[in-house]
Design an enzyme around this catalytic site. Sequence first.
Site, PDB file in Angstrom:
ATOM      1  N   TYR A  13       0.827  -1.208   0.000  1.00 56.69           N
ATOM      2  CA  TYR A  13       0.000   0.000   0.000  1.00 56.69           C
ATOM      3  C   TYR A  13       0.861   1.259   0.000  1.00 56.69           C
ATOM      4  CZ  TYR A  13      -4.641  -2.024   0.856  1.00 56.69           C
ATOM      5  OH  TYR A  13      -5.834  -2.669   0.734  1.00 56.69           O
ATOM      6  N   LYS A  28       3.515 -15.205   2.490  1.00 58.00           N
ATOM      7  CA  LYS A  28       3.740 -15.940   1.238  1.00 58.00           C
ATOM      8  C   LYS A  28       5.247 -16.155   1.135  1.00 58.00           C
ATOM      9  CE  LYS A  28       2.294 -17.753  -2.613  1.00 58.00           C
ATOM     10  NZ  LYS A  28       1.453 -18.965  -2.682  1.00 58.00           N
ATOM     11  N   ASP A  49      -2.486 -18.185   0.712  1.00 57.29           N
ATOM     12  CA  ASP A  49      -3.452 -18.875  -0.162  1.00 57.29           C
ATOM     13  C   ASP A  49      -4.135 -20.015   0.584  1.00 57.29           C
ATOM     14  OD1 ASP A  49      -0.954 -20.094  -0.135  1.00 57.29           O
ATOM     15  OD2 ASP A  49      -0.992 -20.673  -2.247  1.00 57.29           O
ATOM     16  N   ASP A 102      -6.190  -7.128   4.156  1.00 59.02           N
ATOM     17  CA  ASP A 102      -7.331  -6.500   3.492  1.00 59.02           C
ATOM     18  C   ASP A 102      -8.225  -7.580   2.883  1.00 59.02           C
ATOM     19  OD1 ASP A 102      -8.900  -4.417   2.299  1.00 59.02           O
ATOM     20  OD2 ASP A 102      -7.890  -4.843   0.396  1.00 59.02           O
ATOM     21  N   ASP A 116     -12.181  -9.243   4.460  1.00 59.02           N
ATOM     22  CA  ASP A 116     -13.449  -9.272   3.717  1.00 59.02           C
ATOM     23  C   ASP A 116     -13.967 -10.708   3.673  1.00 59.02           C
ATOM     24  OD1 ASP A 116     -13.289  -6.551   3.079  1.00 59.02           O
ATOM     25  OD2 ASP A 116     -13.915  -6.873   1.000  1.00 59.02           O
TER      26      ASP A 116
END
Length: 351
Positions: A142, A189, A221, A245, A249
């Site tokens: 970001y 990751k 993942d 983020d 959700d």
Amino acid sequence: MKLNIALLAGDGIGPEVIDQAVKVSDAVAAKYGHEINWTPALTGAAAIDAVGEPYPDETHEVCATADAVLFGAIGHPRFDNDPSAKVRPEQGLLKMRQKLGLFANVRPTFTFPSLIDKSPLKRERIEGTDLIILRELTGGVYFGERGRKDDSNTAFDTMTYQRFEIQRLAKKGFEMAMKRGKKLCCVDKANVLESSRLWRETVQAMEKDYPEVEVSYEFVDAVAMRLIQWPKGYDVIITANLFGDILTDEASVISGSMGLMPSSSLGSDVSLYEPIHGSYPQATGKDIANPLATILSAAMLFEDKNLTEEAQAIRDVVNKSLAEGIVTEDLAEGGKAYKTSEVGDWLAKNI
Ligand code: IPM
Ligand code: MG
């Protein structure tokens, strides 16, 4: 207690849901003998329209000197569909997070007894879920270097992390885990990304300071899958900005609606409280958005000020409204749908 709270309603449904959180907070303050002084300030598209920038200095001043910030939502479709826009409402949110030093975003996921069967996930998988995703909020992709090259035919965003940024977030994660289920999962990751390998290395080095905490390391993942398969397997998750983020959700599906999940953003100084949902432009001004995520964010604010009973009063009345079907259309399922403002009025009255 006297509380000075900066009130940043923002865009879309922001002002509508913020109004309800104010009603409910004022009702709690009246009941327990506190005084809340709300100071509204501009942010997002609303601020761009008024003064040409999404997080004006005056707004920063109001936030930086407040005891806490209550935030609605940010974003407007007229910018989403214009990739060439120079100023975007979201820049305001990012600037605010950075200028206020809000590096740790606490996003809890839990279930509401009366809503369990509304989740698309099976009851036995989600009942009793109680996890926190601690998302790094002022670093990573970001805020890394970004740009265009090759005559604008190549674009890049850089995911950069410094050790201290990981350490301060992980420290909060360990401390939270100690007060809860004593489990910490570092989500990254690391099989591909160098920044993720720094995450792992840093968190591994901190393990010895928290011998009681069971630490695991999982790839993002795989967590995207396990989180909805068996959310009860998690207690505290720490993760980078972008991963958090996305996962938060996803996690909101467990509780039944995006409109339910609150969050807090912590730094070394002032803290900010906001729903995890966005500005829901299609619903703007219709008085239909679910105000509960914002109201529960206000409960987190009270909790952080050690006003535990006050926070519990809010959570109790929210549970009561859900059990009695005083809900907005996202949760009504063919039953009566109440307006945003009606839900707020009902909650304030029943505090
Ligand atoms: C969130 C939102 C923001 C983010 C957007 C609006 C910039 O999705 O708070 O999760 O990506 O952080
Ligand atoms: Mg998001």
